[in-house]
Design a protein around this motif. Structure first.
Motif, PDB file in Angstrom:
ATOM      1  N   LEU A 324       0.111 -12.054  -4.192  1.00 31.40           N
ATOM      2  CA  LEU A 324       1.265 -11.447  -4.867  1.00 31.40           C
ATOM      3  C   LEU A 324       0.831 -10.506  -5.998  1.00 31.40           C
ATOM      4  CD1 LEU A 324       4.554 -13.026  -5.749  1.00 31.40           C
ATOM      5  CD2 LEU A 324       3.174 -12.418  -7.722  1.00 31.40           C
ATOM      6  N   ASN A 325       1.566  -9.433  -6.148  1.00 34.53           N
ATOM      7  CA  ASN A 325       1.331  -8.456  -7.222  1.00 34.53           C
ATOM      8  C   ASN A 325       2.226  -8.836  -8.404  1.00 34.53           C
ATOM      9  OD1 ASN A 325       1.659  -6.192  -8.917  1.00 34.53           O
ATOM     10  ND2 ASN A 325       1.152  -4.776  -7.257  1.00 34.53           N
ATOM     11  N   VAL A 326       1.621  -9.422  -9.458  1.00 35.00           N
ATOM     12  CA  VAL A 326       2.461  -9.963 -10.550  1.00 35.00           C
ATOM     13  C   VAL A 326       3.193  -8.906 -11.366  1.00 35.00           C
ATOM     14  CG1 VAL A 326       2.601 -11.697 -12.348  1.00 35.00           C
ATOM     15  CG2 VAL A 326       0.573 -11.559 -10.933  1.00 35.00           C
ATOM     16  N   PRO A 327       2.537  -7.826 -11.813  1.00 31.46           N
ATOM     17  CA  PRO A 327       3.298  -6.878 -12.624  1.00 31.46           C
ATOM     18  C   PRO A 327       4.549  -6.388 -11.889  1.00 31.46           C
ATOM     19  CG  PRO A 327       0.969  -6.360 -12.720  1.00 31.46           C
ATOM     20  CD  PRO A 327       1.118  -7.428 -11.705  1.00 31.46           C
ATOM     21  N   LYS A 328       4.464  -6.294 -10.572  1.00 36.73           N
ATOM     22  CA  LYS A 328       5.645  -5.886  -9.792  1.00 36.73           C
ATOM     23  C   LYS A 328       6.561  -7.075  -9.500  1.00 36.73           C
ATOM     24  CE  LYS A 328       3.725  -2.277  -6.719  1.00 36.73           C
ATOM     25  NZ  LYS A 328       3.358  -2.106  -5.291  1.00 36.73           N
ATOM     26  N   ILE A 329       6.126  -8.311  -9.769  1.00 34.85           N
ATOM     27  CA  ILE A 329       6.664  -9.543  -9.182  1.00 34.85           C
ATOM     28  C   ILE A 329       7.095  -9.356  -7.721  1.00 34.85           C
ATOM     29  CG2 ILE A 329       7.300 -11.137 -11.069  1.00 34.85           C
ATOM     30  CD1 ILE A 329      10.201 -10.092 -10.741  1.00 34.85           C
ATOM     31  N   LYS A 330       6.169  -8.815  -6.956  1.00 33.02           N
ATOM     32  CA  LYS A 330       6.450  -8.645  -5.526  1.00 33.02           C
ATOM     33  C   LYS A 330       5.312  -9.235  -4.707  1.00 33.02           C
ATOM     34  CE  LYS A 330       9.382  -4.613  -5.668  1.00 33.02           C
ATOM     35  NZ  LYS A 330       9.144  -4.174  -7.056  1.00 33.02           N
ATOM     36  N   GLY A 331       5.679 -10.131  -3.822  1.00 27.95           N
ATOM     37  CA  GLY A 331       4.668 -10.724  -2.968  1.00 27.95           C
ATOM     38  C   GLY A 331       5.012 -10.592  -1.499  1.00 27.95           C
ATOM     39  N   VAL A 332       6.262 -10.200  -1.194  1.00 24.16           N
ATOM     40  CA  VAL A 332       6.709 -10.215   0.200  1.00 24.16           C
ATOM     41  C   VAL A 332       5.945  -9.174   1.030  1.00 24.16           C
ATOM     42  CG1 VAL A 332       8.658  -9.840   1.746  1.00 24.16           C
ATOM     43  CG2 VAL A 332       8.991 -11.093  -0.401  1.00 24.16           C
ATOM     44  N   HIS A 333       5.839  -7.937   0.497  1.00 20.92           N
ATOM     45  CA  HIS A 333       5.143  -6.908   1.289  1.00 20.92           C
ATOM     46  C   HIS A 333       3.675  -7.261   1.459  1.00 20.92           C
ATOM     47  CE1 HIS A 333       4.245  -5.750  -2.826  1.00 20.92           C
ATOM     48  NE2 HIS A 333       3.355  -4.863  -2.410  1.00 20.92           N
ATOM     49  N   GLN A 334       3.090  -7.887   0.413  1.00 24.37           N
ATOM     50  CA  GLN A 334       1.682  -8.263   0.485  1.00 24.37           C
ATOM     51  C   GLN A 334       1.494  -9.412   1.494  1.00 24.37           C
ATOM     52  OE1 GLN A 334      -0.321  -5.895  -1.125  1.00 24.37           O
ATOM     53  NE2 GLN A 334      -1.182  -7.348  -2.587  1.00 24.37           N
ATOM     54  N   ALA A 335       2.437 -10.375   1.458  1.00 22.92           N
ATOM     55  CA  ALA A 335       2.357 -11.519   2.375  1.00 22.92           C
ATOM     56  C   ALA A 335       2.475 -11.045   3.823  1.00 22.92           C
ATOM     57  CB  ALA A 335       3.457 -12.525   2.049  1.00 22.92           C
ATOM     58  N   MET A 336       3.418 -10.118   4.062  1.00 18.08           N
ATOM     59  CA  MET A 336       3.605  -9.628   5.427  1.00 18.08           C
ATOM     60  C   MET A 336       2.390  -8.831   5.892  1.00 18.08           C
ATOM     61  SD  MET A 336       7.610  -8.535   5.569  1.00 18.08           S
ATOM     62  CE  MET A 336       7.463  -8.147   7.299  1.00 18.08           C
ATOM     63  N   ARG A 337       1.882  -7.978   4.989  1.00 17.99           N
ATOM     64  CA  ARG A 337       0.706  -7.190   5.382  1.00 17.99           C
ATOM     65  C   ARG A 337      -0.479  -8.096   5.682  1.00 17.99           C
ATOM     66  NH1 ARG A 337      -0.064  -1.966   1.500  1.00 17.99           N
ATOM     67  NH2 ARG A 337       0.151  -3.487  -0.169  1.00 17.99           N
ATOM     68  N   GLY A 338      -0.637  -9.153   4.858  1.00 20.80           N
ATOM     69  CA  GLY A 338      -1.740 -10.092   5.074  1.00 20.80           C
ATOM     70  C   GLY A 338      -1.588 -10.819   6.404  1.00 20.80           C
ATOM     71  N   MET A 365      -5.839  -5.706  -1.108  1.00 21.26           N
ATOM     72  CA  MET A 365      -6.720  -6.028  -2.220  1.00 21.26           C
ATOM     73  C   MET A 365      -6.802  -4.865  -3.206  1.00 21.26           C
ATOM     74  SD  MET A 365      -8.176  -8.779  -2.881  1.00 21.26           S
ATOM     75  CE  MET A 365      -9.507  -9.520  -3.830  1.00 21.26           C
ATOM     76  N   ALA A 366      -6.766  -3.648  -2.692  1.00 23.35           N
ATOM     77  CA  ALA A 366      -6.810  -2.492  -3.594  1.00 23.35           C
ATOM     78  C   ALA A 366      -5.623  -2.537  -4.543  1.00 23.35           C
ATOM     79  CB  ALA A 366      -6.805  -1.196  -2.771  1.00 23.35           C
ATOM     80  N   GLU A 367      -4.462  -2.925  -4.007  1.00 25.44           N
ATOM     81  CA  GLU A 367      -3.261  -3.024  -4.847  1.00 25.44           C
ATOM     82  C   GLU A 367      -3.447  -4.075  -5.935  1.00 25.44           C
ATOM     83  OE1 GLU A 367       0.547  -3.139  -2.798  1.00 25.44           O
ATOM     84  OE2 GLU A 367       1.452  -4.250  -4.457  1.00 25.44           O
ATOM     85  N   LEU A 368      -4.070  -5.204  -5.567  1.00 25.97           N
ATOM     86  CA  LEU A 368      -4.288  -6.266  -6.554  1.00 25.97           C
ATOM     87  C   LEU A 368      -5.298  -5.834  -7.611  1.00 25.97           C
ATOM     88  CD1 LEU A 368      -4.433  -9.556  -4.433  1.00 25.97           C
ATOM     89  CD2 LEU A 368      -2.526  -8.636  -5.751  1.00 25.97           C
ATOM     90  N   LYS A 369      -6.326  -5.090  -7.172  1.00 27.13           N
ATOM     91  CA  LYS A 369      -7.389  -4.704  -8.099  1.00 27.13           C
ATOM     92  C   LYS A 369      -6.841  -3.802  -9.206  1.00 27.13           C
ATOM     93  CE  LYS A 369     -12.054  -3.104  -8.505  1.00 27.13           C
ATOM     94  NZ  LYS A 369     -13.156  -2.328  -7.977  1.00 27.13           N
ATOM     95  N   LYS A 370      -5.983  -2.903  -8.814  1.00 27.30           N
ATOM     96  CA  LYS A 370      -5.435  -1.932  -9.746  1.00 27.30           C
ATOM     97  C   LYS A 370      -4.707  -2.595 -10.915  1.00 27.30           C
ATOM     98  CE  LYS A 370      -2.916   2.299  -9.002  1.00 27.30           C
ATOM     99  NZ  LYS A 370      -2.053   3.025  -8.071  1.00 27.30           N
ATOM    100  N   VAL A 371      -4.043  -3.704 -10.648  1.00 28.49           N
ATOM    101  CA  VAL A 371      -3.212  -4.330 -11.694  1.00 28.49           C
ATOM    102  C   VAL A 371      -3.852  -5.604 -12.254  1.00 28.49           C
ATOM    103  CG1 VAL A 371      -1.102  -3.390 -10.699  1.00 28.49           C
ATOM    104  CG2 VAL A 371      -1.873  -5.659  -9.981  1.00 28.49           C
ATOM    105  N   ARG A 372      -5.129  -5.830 -11.947  1.00 21.65           N
ATOM    106  CA  ARG A 372      -5.739  -7.146 -12.211  1.00 21.65           C
ATOM    107  C   ARG A 372      -5.759  -7.545 -13.671  1.00 21.65           C
ATOM    108  NH1 ARG A 372      -9.348  -3.393 -12.204  1.00 21.65           N
ATOM    109  NH2 ARG A 372     -11.221  -3.457 -13.522  1.00 21.65           N
ATOM    110  N   ASN A 373      -5.793  -6.566 -14.578  1.00 18.55           N
ATOM    111  CA  ASN A 373      -5.929  -6.918 -15.993  1.00 18.55           C
ATOM    112  C   ASN A 373      -4.589  -7.014 -16.719  1.00 18.55           C
ATOM    113  OD1 ASN A 373      -8.699  -7.210 -16.063  1.00 18.55           O
ATOM    114  ND2 ASN A 373      -9.044  -5.001 -16.304  1.00 18.55           N
ATOM    115  N   ILE A 374      -3.513  -6.697 -16.043  1.00 19.76           N
ATOM    116  CA  ILE A 374      -2.228  -6.646 -16.758  1.00 19.76           C
ATOM    117  C   ILE A 374      -1.753  -8.040 -17.153  1.00 19.76           C
ATOM    118  CG2 ILE A 374       0.204  -5.997 -16.554  1.00 19.76           C
ATOM    119  CD1 ILE A 374      -0.665  -3.561 -14.989  1.00 19.76           C
ATOM    120  N   ARG A 375      -1.657  -8.961 -16.206  1.00 22.49           N
ATOM    121  CA  ARG A 375      -1.135 -10.293 -16.521  1.00 22.49           C
ATOM    122  C   ARG A 375      -2.026 -11.040 -17.515  1.00 22.49           C
ATOM    123  NH1 ARG A 375       0.189 -14.320 -18.229  1.00 22.49           N
ATOM    124  NH2 ARG A 375       1.323 -16.084 -17.320  1.00 22.49           N
TER     125      ARG A 375
END
Ligand SMILES: Cc1cc2nc3c(=O)[nH]c(=O)nc-3n(C[C@H](O)[C@H](O)[C@H](O)COP(=O)(O)OP(=O)(O)OC[C@H]3O[C@@H](n4cnc5c(N)ncnc54)[C@H](O)[C@@H]3O)c2cc1C
Ligand code: SF4
Lengths: 536, 248
Positions: A324-338, A365-375
């Protein structure tokens, strides 16, 4: 003990959320001959799914082209975004952060969306079994995962077999896909057994509480999306709200609290209610009624907490892995893509080998890497967190460092080491009055005469140690009031004991995560029991 | 002997039902639907009779749109041999349901027709009795125990005064009460087997049943809500409050 009956499939998928359904559908699209089944503990598909949800539609376009002409129920395009900083009585509009820009996205009920995906999977030949919990893992002689064991039905609270007893069968498959969602109870065992998290930071979580309301006509502006930070949180408690306006005078409202909060006296469910009763928020709901309510943990660790996702005979996908991408609070698109990536990978490598690398090389993973330091930037409080988030956003995550994550239960401070901030919480007016009243709207049902599915390893710790050190925080973080410390009667009069009202449990998994001693283990109750959410 | 079992698709007993804001009906959007619990008991009893060698075939029948095939499939997974869906979009009232069941009974010639004592959505408790009258066969309603021997059934009934045991000639109609049995759980492999069992779809119009729904539903309304209570902190305060309300 007798040999259990066995059913065989080419692939068994555990959990019919967006990850599991997308994976099963893709598997069948690629090879209709392959036999695939999905096990789901809820009595119906979607009945134990709780999400926001504003979703990014690209994976749906990919998986089910033409879906826009056959939309799931309660699905509408986002028309308007707002982001607020709340004070106790007022609010300030903030510029919408780029992660929260929802142009082109859709508001859905994820439960309804899964219920809509399931028949499409069945049309492709997937066997879906709602009402059956995967209670254990079947290991082959060589130690690899060989399938799952379905929970027995009809066991009494004392462990004896009732007249309705039915032994659960085993489902064997060369490949088992675990898509149990956040803090999956079998996934947890696998991560431990195969040491999948040895090279990553501990996983971190939040707890989301949500209600769906029927509001007075004219209050809902269908397509409007609003997020807020600030009230009622103090600067050391990470959290924020969402309000999604649906059609037919319905509004979804929810609140997510980071489970790394330090205050042992903090009550996440109450924080949600405080937010809802903010003068600018409550006007939306006055005169309305609650249709459905519940709670669910949300996985927040992202990039640096992602465990290895492959092991002999099995893969982890979706929130069970933690995409899940926390800054976006979106996990559905990531879950489906995975899920789709796993299916595509299995097409080439039936044993799943190399999936973890494929995932790490993928856009997921690229999407997760980009936002990794925000939370993790919010560990230092709200303001430094916001500044850090701004920096990370401007630089697109190119900082040469990666901030660390810490296990949530270690963040809880002892009573004597912590001065709870003055919260100035208000007397509330909107329903529900308390957590029990809220459980009523989750339509939770458990057969009472069954073993308690919240296993507390040592209840002496609760009474003799936790009461003094942390003041039994389980009685506060559980959104369903499952845990209570009560006075003993009879022989033990004068003493206290932990009472577990297991029948109220909404399967959010918060206790399994936040308990400071890590002695609570959530296991699956009898299949089909638990919440029966309507359109959450 | 064949046993016919009527099963109705109803809102699950755990669901909190809610009247639609415009009063046009009950809001079933996203609600879980199940076999009417009393019908599930009826099916369990039929299966036990078959397992005891008293019946050769158990047939489940439901009247409704395609959605009710879900409940018929569950019935097949529990162990019924075959299923009949009488296809209609209309909601039939008890008399029309009984007429439809009669048409099916004439076609199948069962020794027993077992139905639930009532459906938990409308709570009418009429269908079984009407069916027996139309069919001109004996009835044993609210059964809590059923024994079949040859051409007769001995049925214990739950009546206001306690229990009553009667003997009836077959073919007959039995309606089931809660205590008759505890329905079985469905085994996973049986769900797969159920997919291959026959499910016949008969359009309601083919049965030549007059759908004379006699009742017209005008409006749905939730029960009046109770007013919020107040807490009093002493007996005196209670007395004063009661007096203020003219209750003392
Ligand atoms: C409050 C909240 C708000 C959110 N908002 C958004 C949003 O706006 N947009 C967005 O994209 N994402 C949002 N998310 C995240 C999103 O819901 C998840 O990323 C997504 O649901 C993950 O999908 P999944 O398939 O991995 O798991 P889940 O959706 O959790 O599905 C798992 C399924 O597996 C079943 N299951 C689990 N264990 C077993 C077992 N042992 N046996 C059988 N069945 C089992 C569960 O019952 C469930 O049906 C939100 C989450 C929360 C909690
Ligand atoms: S008992 Fe645990 S899993 Fe169940 S509702 Fe409470 S916190 Fe959530």
């Amino acid at each position: 003990m007798s040999e259990r009956e066995v059913m065989e499939y080419d692939v068994v998928v555990v959990g019919a959320g967006p990850a599991g359904l997308a994976c099963a559908i893709r598997l069948k699209q690629l090879d209709s001959e392959r036999s695939v089944c999905i096990i789901e503990k809820a009595s119906e598909i979607g009945a134990q799914i709780l999400s926001g949800a504003v979703i990014e539609p690209q994976p749906l376009d990919d998986l089910l082209p033409g879906w826009r002409d056959n939309m799931p129920p309660h699905c509408i395009p986002v028309t308007e975004d707002a982001f607020l900083m709340l004070g106790k009585t007022g609010s300030k509009k903030l510029p919408t952060p780029p992660q929260s820009n929802n142009h082109g996205n859709f508001i859905v009920s994820l439960g309804a969306m899964c219920a809509w995906m399931a028949p499409q999977a069945e049309d492709l030949g997937v066997d879906i079994f709602p009402g059956y919990a995967a209670a254990g893992i079947h290991y082959r002689q060589d130690g690899s995962v060989g399938g799952v064991i379905i929970g027995d039905m009809g066991i009494a609270a004392d462990g004896s077999q009732k007249s309705s007893y039915m032994e659960g069968i085993e489902i064997h498959a060369p490949m088992t896909i675990f898509s149990e969602g956040c803090r999956g109870h079998l996934s947890k065992q696998l991560i431990k057994k195969f040491d999948l998290d040895k090279d990553c930071d501990p996983q971190t979580y939040g707890i989301g509480t949500k209600e769906l309301w029927q509001v007075k006509p004219g209050k809902s502006q269908p397509g409007r999306v609003q997020h807020s930070i600030g009230w009622p949180m103090d600067s050391h408690t990470y959290g924020g709200s969402f309000i999604y306006h649906l059609e037919n005078d319905r509004i979804a409202i929810g609140f997510v609290t980071g489970l790394d909060y330090p205050d042992p006296n903090f009550q996440p469910w109450e924080a949600f209610q405080q937010f809802k009763n903010h003068p600018e928020i409550k006007t939306l709901f006055e005169g309305g009624e609650i249709l459905s309510a519940g709670a669910r943990a949300i996985v927040e660790g992202g990039y640096q907490s992602l465990p290895k996702t492959e092991m002999p005979g099995a893969l982890l996908i979706g929130d069970g892995a933690g995409t899940l991408n926390v800054p976006k609070i979106k996990g559905v698109h990531q879950a489906m893509r995975g899920g789709m990536l796993a299916a595509e990978h299995l097409g080439q490598h039936a044993d799943g080998k190399g999936y973890d690398k494929a995932l790490r090389d993928s856009p997921i993973m690229a999407e997760l890497k980009k936002v990794r330091n925000i939370r993790p930037g919010f560990h230092k409080g709200l303001w430094l967190g916001l500044i850090n988030a701004g920096w990370e956003t401007i630089t697109g995550g190119y900082s040469p460092w990666t901030l660390k994550n810490h296990a949530d239960h270690t963040a809880l401070k002892r009573l004597e080491d912590y001065q709870s901030p003055e919260r100035n919480w208000i007397d509330r007016e909107l329903p529900p009055r308390d957590r029990l009243a809220s459980v009523y709207f989750s339509t939770t049902a458990h057969e009472e005469d069954q073993p308690v599915h919240l296993q507390v390893a040592d209840t002496d710790i609760c009474i003799n140690q936790c009461t003094v050190e942390y003041g039994n925080p389980c009685t506060r973080f559980c959104p369903a009031h499952v845990y209570e410390i009560v006075e003993e009667d009879g022989e033990m009069e004068g003493g206290k004991r932990l009472q577990i009202n297991a029948a109220n449990c909404v399967h959010c998994k918060t206790c399994d995560i936040k308990d400071p001693y890590q002695i609570i283990n959530w296991v699956t109750p009898e299949g089909g029991s638990g919440p029966n959410y309507q359109n959450l | 002997m064949k046993i016919l079992v009527g099963i109705k698709r109803v809102v699950d007993y755990n669901v909190r039902v809610r009247v639609k804001p415009d009063g046009s009906g009950v809001d079933l959007d996203g609600a879980k639907m199940s076999i009417n619990p009393f019908d599930e008991i009826a099916l369990e009893e039929a299966l036990r009779l078959r397992e005891a060698g008293k019946a050769a075939e158990v047939i489940v029948v439901s009247i409704g749109p395609n959605a009710c095939q879900q409940q018929l499939r569950t019935g097949l997974a529990m162990g019924a041999d075959r299923a009949i869906q009488v296809d209609t979009e209309e909601r039939l009232q008890p008399l029309a349901v009984a007429r439809t069941f009669l048409a099916i009974a004439e076609k199948e010639q069962p020794g027993l027709f077992i139905v639930g004592k009532q459906a938990i959505d409308d709570d009418n408790s009429q269908t079984g009795q009407m069916l027996a009258a139309l069919w001109n066969r004996p009835q044993a309603t609210f059964a809590s125990e059923v024994q079949v021997e040859g051409d007769t059934a001995t049925v214990t009934r739950e009546v206001d005064a306690g229990l009553e045991t009667i003997e009836i000639d077959l073919p007959a109609v039995i309606t089931t009460d809660l205590r008759l049995n505890e329905p079985r759980f469905v085994k996973l492999p049986d769900i797969m087997k159920a997919k291959r069992k026959p499910l016949e779809v008969i359009p309601l119009s083919d049965l030549g049943v007059a759908n004379d729904n006699t009742l017209e539903i005008e409006h749905f309304a939730p029960p009046a809500t109770r007013e919020k209570g107040i807490m009093v902190d002493s007996a005196e305060a209670l007395v004063t409050e009661l007096k203020n309300r003219g209750l003392l």
